[in-house]
Every structure is written in C-alpha cells, then in structure tokens.
Design a protein around this motif. Structure first.
Motif, PDB file in Angstrom:
ATOM      1  N   HIS A  23     125.578  74.933 -49.752  1.00 11.07           N
ATOM      2  CA  HIS A  23     125.871  73.961 -48.696  1.00 11.07           C
ATOM      3  C   HIS A  23     125.707  72.520 -49.182  1.00 11.07           C
ATOM      4  O   HIS A  23     125.078  72.267 -50.206  1.00 11.07           O
ATOM      5  CB  HIS A  23     125.021  74.226 -47.448  1.00 11.07           C
ATOM      6  N   ALA A  88     127.356  77.977 -41.974  1.00 11.32           N
ATOM      7  CA  ALA A  88     128.736  77.987 -41.473  1.00 11.32           C
ATOM      8  C   ALA A  88     129.637  77.597 -42.642  1.00 11.32           C
ATOM      9  O   ALA A  88     129.219  76.857 -43.536  1.00 11.32           O
ATOM     10  CB  ALA A  88     128.900  77.005 -40.321  1.00 11.32           C
ATOM     11  N   LEU A  89     130.872  78.088 -42.615  1.00  9.59           N
ATOM     12  CA  LEU A  89     131.753  77.908 -43.780  1.00  9.59           C
ATOM     13  C   LEU A  89     132.020  76.439 -44.098  1.00  9.59           C
ATOM     14  O   LEU A  89     132.048  76.041 -45.263  1.00  9.59           O
ATOM     15  CB  LEU A  89     133.074  78.658 -43.541  1.00  9.59           C
ATOM     16  N   ASP A  90     132.171  75.599 -43.068  1.00  9.51           N
ATOM     17  CA  ASP A  90     132.515  74.198 -43.355  1.00  9.51           C
ATOM     18  C   ASP A  90     131.365  73.433 -44.021  1.00  9.51           C
ATOM     19  O   ASP A  90     131.558  72.346 -44.542  1.00  9.51           O
ATOM     20  CB  ASP A  90     133.014  73.473 -42.103  1.00  9.51           C
ATOM     21  N   ARG A  91     130.167  74.024 -44.022  1.00  6.78           N
ATOM     22  CA  ARG A  91     129.048  73.343 -44.676  1.00  6.78           C
ATOM     23  C   ARG A  91     129.114  73.396 -46.204  1.00  6.78           C
ATOM     24  O   ARG A  91     128.252  72.838 -46.888  1.00  6.78           O
ATOM     25  CB  ARG A  91     127.711  73.880 -44.162  1.00  6.78           C
ATOM     26  N   GLY A  93     131.311  71.866 -47.653  1.00  6.90           N
ATOM     27  CA  GLY A  93     131.766  70.502 -47.938  1.00  6.90           C
ATOM     28  C   GLY A  93     133.277  70.451 -48.127  1.00  6.90           C
ATOM     29  O   GLY A  93     133.904  71.422 -48.555  1.00  6.90           O
ATOM     30  N   ALA A  94     133.840  69.280 -47.815  1.00  3.51           N
ATOM     31  CA  ALA A  94     135.300  69.120 -47.798  1.00  3.51           C
ATOM     32  C   ALA A  94     135.929  69.336 -49.171  1.00  3.51           C
ATOM     33  O   ALA A  94     137.037  69.862 -49.270  1.00  3.51           O
ATOM     34  CB  ALA A  94     135.652  67.734 -47.262  1.00  3.51           C
ATOM     35  N   LEU A  97     135.740  73.368 -49.829  1.00  2.04           N
ATOM     36  CA  LEU A  97     136.351  74.291 -48.861  1.00  2.04           C
ATOM     37  C   LEU A  97     137.714  74.844 -49.294  1.00  2.04           C
ATOM     38  O   LEU A  97     137.940  76.056 -49.213  1.00  2.04           O
ATOM     39  CB  LEU A  97     136.449  73.600 -47.486  1.00  2.04           C
ATOM     40  N   ALA A 101     138.632  78.734 -49.719  1.00  2.00           N
ATOM     41  CA  ALA A 101     139.681  79.296 -48.855  1.00  2.00           C
ATOM     42  C   ALA A 101     140.795  79.946 -49.668  1.00  2.00           C
ATOM     43  O   ALA A 101     141.475  80.849 -49.183  1.00  2.00           O
ATOM     44  CB  ALA A 101     140.246  78.192 -47.956  1.00  2.00           C
ATOM     45  N   ASP A 108     129.888  86.238 -47.659  1.00  2.08           N
ATOM     46  CA  ASP A 108     128.892  85.326 -47.087  1.00  2.08           C
ATOM     47  C   ASP A 108     127.507  85.953 -47.282  1.00  2.08           C
ATOM     48  O   ASP A 108     127.264  87.067 -46.804  1.00  2.08           O
ATOM     49  CB  ASP A 108     129.198  85.137 -45.589  1.00  2.08           C
ATOM     50  N   ALA A 334     129.709  66.979 -35.479  1.00  6.01           N
ATOM     51  CA  ALA A 334     129.682  67.079 -36.937  1.00  6.01           C
ATOM     52  C   ALA A 334     128.619  68.082 -37.392  1.00  6.01           C
ATOM     53  O   ALA A 334     127.479  68.016 -36.971  1.00  6.01           O
ATOM     54  CB  ALA A 334     129.377  65.710 -37.528  1.00  6.01           C
ATOM     55  N   PRO A 335     129.009  69.040 -38.235  1.00  9.08           N
ATOM     56  CA  PRO A 335     128.012  69.951 -38.791  1.00  9.08           C
ATOM     57  C   PRO A 335     127.124  69.185 -39.768  1.00  9.08           C
ATOM     58  O   PRO A 335     127.605  68.320 -40.480  1.00  9.08           O
ATOM     59  CB  PRO A 335     128.857  70.989 -39.523  1.00  9.08           C
TER      60      PRO A 335
END
Ligand SMILES: [Mn+2]
Length: 339
Positions: A23, A88-91, A93-94, A97, A101, A108, A334-335
C-alpha cells in the motif's frame, strides 16, 4: 483455510511473471510481507517485480531486497499480481494500479478484512496480527524460510504488533516469531534498525508534536497537530511522522489519540489510535478512511483547525453514544493510510 493456502501456493507455483505490491505510505508489514514473498518466489526461479508507489522509507531500506523495489514499471506481461496488506485495491497507489490491473490473475493477501474485497484469490485472515503472519503460513508451503525471508516477516510482525504490545498479538504470533527467529531473524537487530534509527528531523518533529499535545476536558481524547510549516522547517518527510501518534495515545486518561497533519496539496491527514473497546476504524470510516480497531486513518479538508473540531466532535459523540453518528459521512471519499 488450509485449502485456501494450498490453492494460493499452487497459483504462485504455476505463475512465471509475478508482480507484488503493497500500500501507499508503506509500513513494515506491507514491505516485509511483499519482500518475503519475492524471496520465496525468486528461489523458485520466478521473474518477480516488487512495486511500492511511495518507494521505501529510510527506516526500511535495510530490508533484504528493498533496494530492488520499484515505484512503477512499464511492463504489462505479468501472469499474476499479488497485493499484500493493502485493505483496498486502490491503496496500491495510482502509479501501480494499472500494472496490477493488467495481470492475468490477482491475489489479495491481507489481515484487513474490509468491505471492498478484490482479487480472484483471497487469502484474508482478520485474526492475523500482520499480513506477514499469513505469508509465513504460505511460505511453509513454498519454503524454505531462509534468513532474508524470516527477517522480512519478523519485521512485519514486530511493526504491526507494536513490538508484541498491541492486543492483536496472539499465541500464534509468538509461535510464528519463534519459528522466524530459529530461521535466522534477529529481533534485537530489527528493533534497533527500525526504532533506533530515526532521523534527527523525525525526533525533533516528535518534540514539536508532544509540545503541542492537548487533552479534552474529561481527559478521554488526546490530540496534537503538525503543520506543513513544521515539516518544511525541520526538513522532515512523511516517514518521520511514523509512530508519533502512539505517544499521543499514551496519555494516562486517553481512550483515543489523534495526530492531525497538514499535507501539502491541501488535505489534513488524521491518524487515530484507540484503546481496547474504542474501535477508531469506525470513526475513520465516517470520513472515508479505514484501518483496524486500534489504528486507523482518514483525511479531511483544510483548514487544520476546522478538521480538528470536526473530528474531535465525532470522537466525543462516539465515546458518549458508543458508536459513530450518521453525520460526518461524506466529508472526504479519499482512501488514506492507517499510519
Ligand atoms: Mn499490516
């Protein structure tokens, strides 16, 4: 559970190109579990890439394999992605990700069991003190637990249990720690490298935070703030704030401890620590955050003073009523980190 571990081990053995990620704002457990898995897979001749969107904080640079961690990659040819400790998956980072994906399969591995489960294969265990505990059990099927593997996992367990002090520490935690020590991990070395390896700026930042410590009239809530100016003046980084909130909760009467930090870019990041019976992750969830019952985080919009008032009011309501109000919900979606 045993069947799940076997299924996960089979998937790892069948993969050729594996990308591992943790994360944002990485801690000892997310890095320790991902790096341990990387060592286990490389011993099996797998092509392994470890990604951390925010890199590796100074205090974890010595971890075996940390020098190979990348903040991103252009590769999209992975047949398996494994996300460790993310919640969570979006953690992830952009920057990470899209890589995750693009992988054919997604696994997980986590001890955060939240409301956003993801992945084709889920190795989730809320009773594990650390994701590193789960990876240890998986590692027994992948083996051998070499010294670098043991060191990474021991670091994850030590940091996520607050050196075996937090209530998440179970008999199994000690059993696994004992096995890891026998496999070559040296707890005394890890303690020194993680906890007595702070930057001068980090310790001075702790000084500022403690100097500003405040306690509510009834003594139940303790909090402090760090401004963007504090960070700038001391030359402190995000990693230098790690552990400060634990000192806030240490106030004798405090049932909850909060650290408010002004983040460049506008938001106020809040770290929450609760004592037994005060599940701060439920308070954090009111503001779009999350975490564990004892340790959670969320973000609020500036200004700092308003964020402090909003959150303190919610904590007070929670302590009075026993659960969070329906109010604070939509402040920030925002996460955020649990740090
Ligand atoms: Mn963890």
């Amino acid at each position: 559970m045993r069947r799940l571990y076997q299924e996960a081990a089979r998937a790892l053995c069948a993969a050729h190109r594996v990308v591992l990620a943790g994360h944002v704002n990485p801690d000892g457990d997310t890095l320790g579990s991902a790096l341990a898995l990387a060592h286990l897979l490389r011993a099996r001749e797998k092509d392994v890439v470890v990604l951390s969107a925010d890199g590796v904080p100074d205090i974890y640079r010595w971890l075996p394999g940390a020098d190979g961690v990348q903040t991103g990659t252009d590769r999209r040819d992975f047949d398996l992605a494994v996300v460790c400790d993310a919640g969570a998956l979006d953690r992830v980072g952009a920057s990470v990700l899209p890589v995750i994906a693009s992988a054919a399969r997604l696994m997980d591995i986590d001890h955060h069991v939240g409301d956003a489960p993801f992945g084709d294969l889920r190795l989730l265990d809320a009773r594990a003190a650390a994701t590193s505990e789960i990876v240890f059990q998986l590692g027994q099927l992948l083996g051998p637990i070499t010294r670098p593997v043991a060191t990474c996992l021991m670091t994850g367990i030590i940091t996520d249990t607050g050196s075996f002090r937090f209530p998440n520490t179970t008999p199994r935690t000690f059993q696994i720690a004992a096995r890891l020590q026998r496999c070559g991990a040296v707890p005394a070395e890890i303690f020194e490298l993680v906890f007595e390896n702070r930057s001068l700026a980090g310790l001075k930042l702790l000084g500022r935070a403690l100097d500003r410590l405040q306690v509510s009239g009834d003594g139940r809530v303790a909090w402090t703030v760090l401004t963007a100016e504090d960070m700038r003046a001391l030359g402190a980084t995000d990693a230098d704030t790690e552990g400060i909130v634990t000192h806030v909760r240490a106030v004798k009467t405090a049932q909850a401890g909060l650290l408010f930090r002004e983040i460049p870019g506008g938001k106020i990041r809040v770290s929450l620590r609760g004592r037994e019976g005060v599940p701060v992750h439920r308070i954090a969830a009111r503001f779009g955050g999350g975490g564990h019952p004892m340790a959670a985080g969320c973000s609020l919009p500036p200004p700092l003073s308003e964020a402090v008032q909003t959150l303190l009011a919610e904590v007070r309501r929670y302590l009075d009523a026993g659960e969070p109000s329906a109010a604070g919900g939509a402040v920030s979606a925002a996460p955020v980190a649990t740090g």
